[in-house]
Design a protein around this motif. Sequence first.
Motif, PDB file in Angstrom:
ATOM      1  N   LYS A  30      74.318  21.673  46.045  1.00 48.43           N
ATOM      2  CA  LYS A  30      73.984  22.576  47.148  1.00 48.43           C
ATOM      3  C   LYS A  30      74.143  21.842  48.473  1.00 48.43           C
ATOM      4  CE  LYS A  30      70.457  24.872  44.386  1.00 48.43           C
ATOM      5  NZ  LYS A  30      69.023  25.154  44.276  1.00 48.43           N
ATOM      6  N   ASP A  57      65.143  31.498  59.255  1.00 47.19           N
ATOM      7  CA  ASP A  57      65.796  32.723  58.765  1.00 47.19           C
ATOM      8  C   ASP A  57      67.314  32.634  58.886  1.00 47.19           C
ATOM      9  OD1 ASP A  57      63.358  33.854  58.158  1.00 47.19           O
ATOM     10  OD2 ASP A  57      63.224  34.976  60.033  1.00 47.19           O
ATOM     11  N   GLU A  60      68.274  29.561  56.003  1.00 44.04           N
ATOM     12  CA  GLU A  60      67.802  29.475  54.620  1.00 44.04           C
ATOM     13  C   GLU A  60      68.827  29.844  53.563  1.00 44.04           C
ATOM     14  OE1 GLU A  60      64.779  32.182  53.107  1.00 44.04           O
ATOM     15  OE2 GLU A  60      65.191  33.512  54.790  1.00 44.04           O
ATOM     16  N   ASN A  61      69.730  30.762  53.829  1.00 43.80           N
ATOM     17  CA  ASN A  61      70.730  31.141  52.833  1.00 43.80           C
ATOM     18  C   ASN A  61      71.969  30.253  52.863  1.00 43.80           C
ATOM     19  OD1 ASN A  61      69.186  33.280  51.798  1.00 43.80           O
ATOM     20  ND2 ASN A  61      69.847  34.599  53.476  1.00 43.80           N
ATOM     21  N   LYS A  62      72.023  29.346  53.821  1.00 49.55           N
ATOM     22  CA  LYS A  62      73.194  28.485  53.972  1.00 49.55           C
ATOM     23  C   LYS A  62      72.973  27.083  53.419  1.00 49.55           C
ATOM     24  CE  LYS A  62      74.655  31.015  58.009  1.00 49.55           C
ATOM     25  NZ  LYS A  62      74.780  31.051  59.441  1.00 49.55           N
TER      26      LYS A  62
END
Length: 108
Positions: A30, A57, A60-62
């Motif tokens: 990751k 925000d 977090e998904n990156k």
Amino acid sequence: MRLKKGDKLTDLSLPSVKGNVFDIENIAGKKALISFYRFAQCPFCNLRIHELTKRYDELENKLEIIAIFDSPLDHLIKSTNKHKAPFVIFLKTGIAAFGCFFSINDIA
């Protein structure tokens, strides 16, 4: 252990302010932002944690956010509770041996 550009962290296990233990192998493959900070009361370090918390925000998904302080656990808990960081903050005494305080790494 002193890190050089291109080195990979393969053996790192750290306690967190929330009582769990982080193992670097949990984020293998990751992308991660690994930030090394000085002592818990450092105003610049706390500003950086505040900025990361505000932008969580967006990030977090990156990537995984890993914050590592060189502080005693009781000081770190007291200092970081005010941030209510959505990511976990870890401690490692003697991080100066890593040779850096801020680092962005792709963990493979």
